[in-house]
Design a protein around this motif. Sequence first.
Motif, PDB file in Angstrom:
ATOM      1  N   LEU A   1       3.282  -5.702  -1.383  1.00 29.69           N
ATOM      2  CA  LEU A   1       2.376  -6.191  -2.426  1.00 29.69           C
ATOM      3  C   LEU A   1       0.963  -5.665  -2.190  1.00 29.69           C
ATOM      4  O   LEU A   1       0.293  -5.184  -3.115  1.00 29.69           O
ATOM      5  CB  LEU A   1       2.385  -7.716  -2.410  1.00 29.69           C
ATOM      6  CG  LEU A   1       1.550  -8.414  -3.480  1.00 29.69           C
ATOM      7  CD1 LEU A   1       2.074  -8.070  -4.859  1.00 29.69           C
ATOM      8  CD2 LEU A   1       1.563  -9.917  -3.286  1.00 29.69           C
TER       9      LEU A   1
ATOM     10  N   TRP B   1       0.844  -1.840  -2.750  1.00 32.66           N
ATOM     11  CA  TRP B   1       0.973  -1.571  -4.181  1.00 32.66           C
ATOM     12  C   TRP B   1      -0.340  -1.874  -4.896  1.00 32.66           C
ATOM     13  O   TRP B   1      -0.859  -1.063  -5.668  1.00 32.66           O
ATOM     14  CB  TRP B   1       2.109  -2.429  -4.754  1.00 32.66           C
ATOM     15  CG  TRP B   1       2.506  -2.036  -6.138  1.00 32.66           C
ATOM     16  CD1 TRP B   1       1.722  -2.053  -7.252  1.00 32.66           C
ATOM     17  CD2 TRP B   1       3.775  -1.548  -6.564  1.00 32.66           C
ATOM     18  NE1 TRP B   1       2.405  -1.621  -8.328  1.00 32.66           N
ATOM     19  CE2 TRP B   1       3.694  -1.295  -7.934  1.00 32.66           C
ATOM     20  CE3 TRP B   1       4.989  -1.312  -5.902  1.00 32.66           C
ATOM     21  CZ2 TRP B   1       4.773  -0.824  -8.677  1.00 32.66           C
ATOM     22  CZ3 TRP B   1       6.060  -0.849  -6.647  1.00 32.66           C
ATOM     23  CH2 TRP B   1       5.951  -0.604  -8.016  1.00 32.66           C
ATOM     24  N   SER B   2      -0.887  -3.042  -4.619  1.00 35.77           N
ATOM     25  CA  SER B   2      -2.111  -3.439  -5.328  1.00 35.77           C
ATOM     26  C   SER B   2      -3.258  -2.499  -4.998  1.00 35.77           C
ATOM     27  O   SER B   2      -4.101  -2.206  -5.841  1.00 35.77           O
ATOM     28  CB  SER B   2      -2.520  -4.866  -4.940  1.00 35.77           C
ATOM     29  OG  SER B   2      -1.441  -5.730  -5.161  1.00 35.77           O
TER      30      SER B   2
ATOM     31  N   SER C   1      -2.238   0.930  -6.984  1.00 37.28           N
ATOM     32  CA  SER C   1      -1.753   1.009  -8.360  1.00 37.28           C
ATOM     33  C   SER C   1      -2.880   1.279  -9.350  1.00 37.28           C
ATOM     34  O   SER C   1      -2.712   2.070 -10.272  1.00 37.28           O
ATOM     35  CB  SER C   1      -1.007  -0.264  -8.728  1.00 37.28           C
ATOM     36  OG  SER C   1      -1.902  -1.344  -8.691  1.00 37.28           O
TER      37      SER C   1
ATOM     38  N   ASN D   1       3.225  -1.549 -14.765  1.00 41.98           N
ATOM     39  CA  ASN D   1       2.866  -1.643 -13.352  1.00 41.98           C
ATOM     40  C   ASN D   1       3.076  -3.056 -12.811  1.00 41.98           C
ATOM     41  O   ASN D   1       3.715  -3.270 -11.777  1.00 41.98           O
ATOM     42  CB  ASN D   1       1.410  -1.208 -13.196  1.00 41.98           C
ATOM     43  CG  ASN D   1       0.896  -1.491 -11.809  1.00 41.98           C
ATOM     44  OD1 ASN D   1       1.592  -1.244 -10.839  1.00 41.98           O
ATOM     45  ND2 ASN D   1      -0.309  -2.042 -11.725  1.00 41.98           N
ATOM     46  N   THR D   2       2.573  -4.034 -13.548  1.00 43.32           N
ATOM     47  CA  THR D   2       2.702  -5.424 -13.095  1.00 43.32           C
ATOM     48  C   THR D   2       4.169  -5.823 -13.020  1.00 43.32           C
ATOM     49  O   THR D   2       4.606  -6.442 -12.036  1.00 43.32           O
ATOM     50  CB  THR D   2       1.956  -6.368 -14.050  1.00 43.32           C
ATOM     51  OG1 THR D   2       0.728  -5.777 -14.394  1.00 43.32           O
ATOM     52  CG2 THR D   2       1.726  -7.711 -13.412  1.00 43.32           C
TER      53      THR D   2
ATOM     54  N   LYS E   1       5.793  -4.194 -10.097  1.00 42.08           N
ATOM     55  CA  LYS E   1       5.316  -4.786  -8.850  1.00 42.08           C
ATOM     56  C   LYS E   1       6.043  -6.100  -8.585  1.00 42.08           C
ATOM     57  O   LYS E   1       6.573  -6.340  -7.487  1.00 42.08           O
ATOM     58  CB  LYS E   1       3.801  -5.016  -8.954  1.00 42.08           C
ATOM     59  CG  LYS E   1       3.188  -5.601  -7.717  1.00 42.08           C
ATOM     60  CD  LYS E   1       1.701  -5.395  -7.707  1.00 42.08           C
ATOM     61  CE  LYS E   1       0.996  -6.314  -8.670  1.00 42.08           C
ATOM     62  NZ  LYS E   1      -0.454  -6.093  -8.690  1.00 42.08           N
TER      63      LYS E   1
END
Lengths: 296, 463
Positions: B62, B65-66, B69, B131-132, B135
């Motif tokens: 997480l 990714w955050s 992204s 994307n969200t 994720k």
Amino acid sequence: MNEILETLPGTTTQSLQSDEPKPEAKTRDEFDVEIDGTVGQPFVDNPKMSSRNCDVFYAEKQAIFDVNVDIGRNEIIAMIGPSGCGKSTYLRVLNRMNDTIPICRTTGTHTLDGEDIYAKDQDPVLLRARVGMVFQKPNPFPKSIYDNVAYGPRLHGLTSNRSELDDLVEASLTKAGLFKEVKDDLQKPGTGLSGGQQQRLCIARAIAVDPEVILMDEPTSALDPIATAIIEELMDDLKESYTIAIVTHSMQQAARVSQRTAYFHLGRLVEVNDTDKVFTNPEHQLTENYITGRFG
Amino acid sequence: MPINTILITLVALLIFGYFLGRKRSLAVAGSTAKGYSDLHSLPSYYGYMVAVWAGIPALIILLIWSAFSSSIVTSMTISGLPEQMQAQSKQQLGLVMNEIKNLANSGLIANETDPIKQAAAEHYQKLTHINTMAKTVVVFVIALIGLVLAMRLIKPETRARNIVEGVIRWTMIICASIAILTTVGIVMSVLFESLLFFTSVSPIEFLFGTKWSPQTSIRTDQVGSSGSFGAIPLFVGTMLISAVALCIAVPVGLMSAIYLSEYANKNIRAFAKPTLEILAGIPTVVYGFFAALSVAPFIRNLGESIGLDVASESALAAGLVMGIMIIPFVSSLSDDVISAVPQAMRDGSFGMGATKSETIRQVIIPAALPGIVGGILLAASRAIGETMIVVMAAGLSANLTINPLEAVTTVTVQIVTLLTGDQEFDSPKTLAAFALGLGLFVTTLVLNIVALHIIRKYREQYE
Ligand SMILES: Nc1ncnc2c1ncn2[C@@H]1O[C@H](COP(=O)(O)OP(=O)(O)OP(=O)(O)O)[C@@H](O)[C@H]1O
Ligand SMILES: [Mg+2]
């Protein structure tokens, strides 16, 4: 002396394994023996120090009850007794160390060479230079070996120049049997020595101011048998020039080093006699209980 | 799902995993017919183990990714823009992207007149959405995989206790590194900006120049556009005020510490120690106006009455008040270490026939010295870093003087004045603040190293 040692219980495990019934079961009333004054020979001719009617209180609590005793010249007097019976407290009466405890109050007459040490015009600080003290735990100052020994002489201005001080330090260390071991390390910290060496350093420190009396409060209880033996030998040499009062929990030690022995019990002085007599033929029931291990 | 929802759900999953793991361990143990006494660890450790397996990989993914992204989404949006827009300069492109993002977030895309931006905003929105979603799905899949794997790992001989121990250890290490890395980060950024500063002002001038007047003009045709950046007056001012402060704080603090630990009785101590420590809790701005409004005029009047010329804002006033402020740093620490000196030391000294003050001077202070030095250096770095009192009581004029009766200024004060108000971000004037900050940092660092050195040397000697 050997016979005495053999009669002593502490060294052997015998008394623990013996078939005798537990003392407390048998002799409850042995401990309720009246303590009525001190038996034996608490007084000597021409004493070095003496105490009469000594009471000590910690705040409201009385720790010493009416102690009367003399300490003879150039003798070693051992003070024994169960824990908490006031041996240390009494010892500290003799150099007024109890004055440093705010709640502590001492009464009675105490003399050094016939001179009242609690007199108004007596300075406890000067007294402590005449009556030195060695403590249970070696407590060298965080200074070099040299400075530890020189501490007292510098305080009291005993020497006038460096070479005199050097000599005094060397002499004191030699008397304490430490000089050979540390002569190359005089500038190293005293706290870096072994426990036994530290204790001898403390003895050297105490004798550097050339006291008349040395008080030792369990000086070997933190040491191993070899270090203990060295210090006991040392005490034997020291008694030529000093008067020594030693508190000890080891009855063998008391028997080995002292000429007279004082037995304290619950703040009272029960018996004072020649050491041989105390350990072979004690006069008082309580003394006998203690030295035969039937106490505590 | 937005990120907080993901987190909350994840936590719920972990709690669920904990109970699941616990239950499973009991079940596994039960099947051996010996009760669960043959489990290697307590059942709750298996619960923790499952929670850890489910949580940590998912959290790491997480985080990564955050972190990446948004830049990926941005660059994808940019590549969807028409050619000629992409050819713009970086800054302009950034502006356009900001506009597009704002548009997308405001939800008013339909109102936009420019069709290109409208399209881009829609594109951006779509990408963000994907994307969200991705994720969320990936994180939960990983969490579930972790959970299932951990569940399968649970056997009586699994050393869950040791695994949990290891995780805890690593957590500690990571926390410790965060502190260290932050420090390194700050130092790096200060260093970097300082280097920028030194490209426009030579380090020699900065370090050895004796004139500080950082006013540069914004337009080149103005007079006095150069500005001069000699930092010597500032550092001398800092040292002067700190020295005055330490002259007050060290004796007073040390003496009060000695009084409190050696002479005062319990009642006085119980009252006086906290009272002294309150001094450290007074906001510096209060000290500041006390210094400016009460002490400085008092000193000025006093000086005048004996024929001295005292500036109305003087280093002395600021230093005195600062000294009062840092008393507790010296006294509190010293008091603690003095009280910690073993009673046996005192007895030994008294037993040698030393008086109380002889004992304190010759035995207790030397024994407590490392702590005392520590307290003094703490107070010194506090004094060097202090700003408010100096702003209010010592003035802003960068005089190069060691006369405490004159107005001086300090490094911290100049940093404040450099950075307050509207500034260009890359003008030497602004960057000078970083160079000054670096200077301060190095000073305190050296101070600390010296202190550590003293303490270590002392320890070696006496332990
Ligand atoms: N500083 C003190 N404050 C209050 N009471 C004390 C203090 N020192 C000793 N006492 C009390 O005085 C009594 C005698 O203590 P003392 O230390 O003299 O015993 P001791 O015979 O030396 O014991 P030990 O063999 O354990 O050293 C004890 O009851 C003790 O609780
Ligand atoms: Mg004792």
